[in-house]
Enzyme design. Structure first.
Site, PDB file in Angstrom:
ATOM      1  N   CYS A   2     -19.268 -22.495  82.679  1.00 32.98           N
ATOM      2  CA  CYS A   2     -20.697 -22.753  82.635  1.00 32.98           C
ATOM      3  C   CYS A   2     -21.442 -21.433  82.537  1.00 32.98           C
ATOM      4  O   CYS A   2     -21.493 -20.661  83.491  1.00 32.98           O
ATOM      5  CB  CYS A   2     -21.154 -23.530  83.873  1.00 32.98           C
ATOM      6  SG  CYS A   2     -22.899 -23.957  83.825  1.00 32.98           S
ATOM      7  N   GLU A 104     -21.779 -25.936  76.459  1.00 34.59           N
ATOM      8  CA  GLU A 104     -20.417 -25.436  76.261  1.00 34.59           C
ATOM      9  C   GLU A 104     -20.275 -25.065  74.795  1.00 34.59           C
ATOM     10  O   GLU A 104     -20.777 -25.770  73.920  1.00 34.59           O
ATOM     11  CB  GLU A 104     -19.377 -26.508  76.626  1.00 34.59           C
ATOM     12  CG  GLU A 104     -19.336 -26.920  78.081  1.00 34.59           C
ATOM     13  CD  GLU A 104     -18.812 -25.830  79.013  1.00 34.59           C
ATOM     14  OE1 GLU A 104     -18.383 -24.767  78.534  1.00 34.59           O
ATOM     15  OE2 GLU A 104     -18.846 -26.069  80.247  1.00 34.59           O
TER      16      GLU A 104
END
Length: 238
Positions: A2, A104
């Site tokens: 993340c 992502e």
DNA sequence: CCAGACGTTGTT
DNA sequence: GTCTGG
DNA sequence: CCAGACGTTGTT
DNA sequence: GTCTGG
């Protein structure tokens, strides 16, 4: 992992996370990057949930100077109790990082960004840990890190790691001071169920941390996607 | 005992 | 390639 | 995470 | 702070 996420802080945030102390200005952010300050929720000495601004990228309290340690933006859930740098934090410096989604970058076929969020667009919380670092003058800086875990079936198609999203019923236990066993940790930090989540490809606007606004999470157009793949195919022929 | 490290991700 | 800044 | 810089000397 | 290596 993340490395970029989105947030929305408003009056509803206070009820959602049972916040009774502290203040964060109402804000909507679509492209939060490491080193930036965002609202985080912790439990204070009176066991009240407090919201306050913290910098993303953990600098442990024992760091001699800000440079000697790379700010740590993620911490692996699987090894939290083994790492010297985290052992004391997982015990009594746990926090919630309110979010509305995260990004992502899928490596396959060019590094292209995807936005991941809840199907019903509801806000949620990453499991985080924080610490207070003091400079020579004693000036405190609060910093935090986001815990990562294995990807669920949805995120697996994009990446090999994903942030640990807390199930709503676990938020209280994560926030309060109770000691958590290795078994409890692995349950609480296990991948969030994919059936409640959604992911789609976005444009490359998100790549530059200077870009902000709703356009950052706009789905990539079929046209742009096709051009991109064509360009990659041509590069491949060279 | 003291000194020195202490993190993650990716490697299309 | 590697580091810093956002 | 990605983008962008990455050096020295001498200085109105 | 807490752990590992010597």
């Amino acid at each position: 992992m993340c490395g970029r996420f989105s947030i929305s802080i408003d009056a509803g945030t206070y009820n959602r996370f049972r916040i009774s102390k502290g203040h964060a200005p109402p804000m909507v952010r679509y492209n939060v990057a490491p080193s930036q300050e965002v609202p985080v929720v912790r439990q204070d000495a009176d066991r009240d949930n407090e919201i306050l601004m913290m910098r993303w990228g953990l600098v442990p309290s024992w760091s001699r100077d800000r440079k000697s340690i790379h700010p740590i933006i993620n911490a692996r859930a699987e090894t939290l109790l083994e790492r010297p740098a985290f052992r004391s934090l997982v015990k009594d410096r746990r926090c919630l990082v309110p979010a509305t989604g995260f990004f992502e970058w899928r490596v396959f076929n060019g590094k292209r960004p995807y936005y991941v969020h809840m199907r019903d667009n509801s806000p949620f919380a990453f499991a985080g840990m924080y610490d207070t670092w003091k400079d020579d003058a004693g000036g405190p800086t609060l910093t935090f890190t986001i815990i990562t875990t294995e990807p669920n079936e949805l995120v697996k198609t994009l990446h090999s790691r994903m942030p640990a999203i807390l199930r709503r019923e676990d938020e209280g236990r994560w926030l309060d001071g109770g000691v958590l066993s290795s078994e409890e940790l692995s349950m609480i930090l296990s991948p969030y169920p994919p059936e409640y989540m959604k992911a789609y490809e976005v444009g490359r606007l998100v790549n530059n941390p200077g870009n902000e606004g709703m356009s950052v999470i706009a789905p990539v157009s079929e046209d742009d996607s096709r051009k991109m793949q064509t360009r990659l195919a041509l590069d491949g022929e060279k």
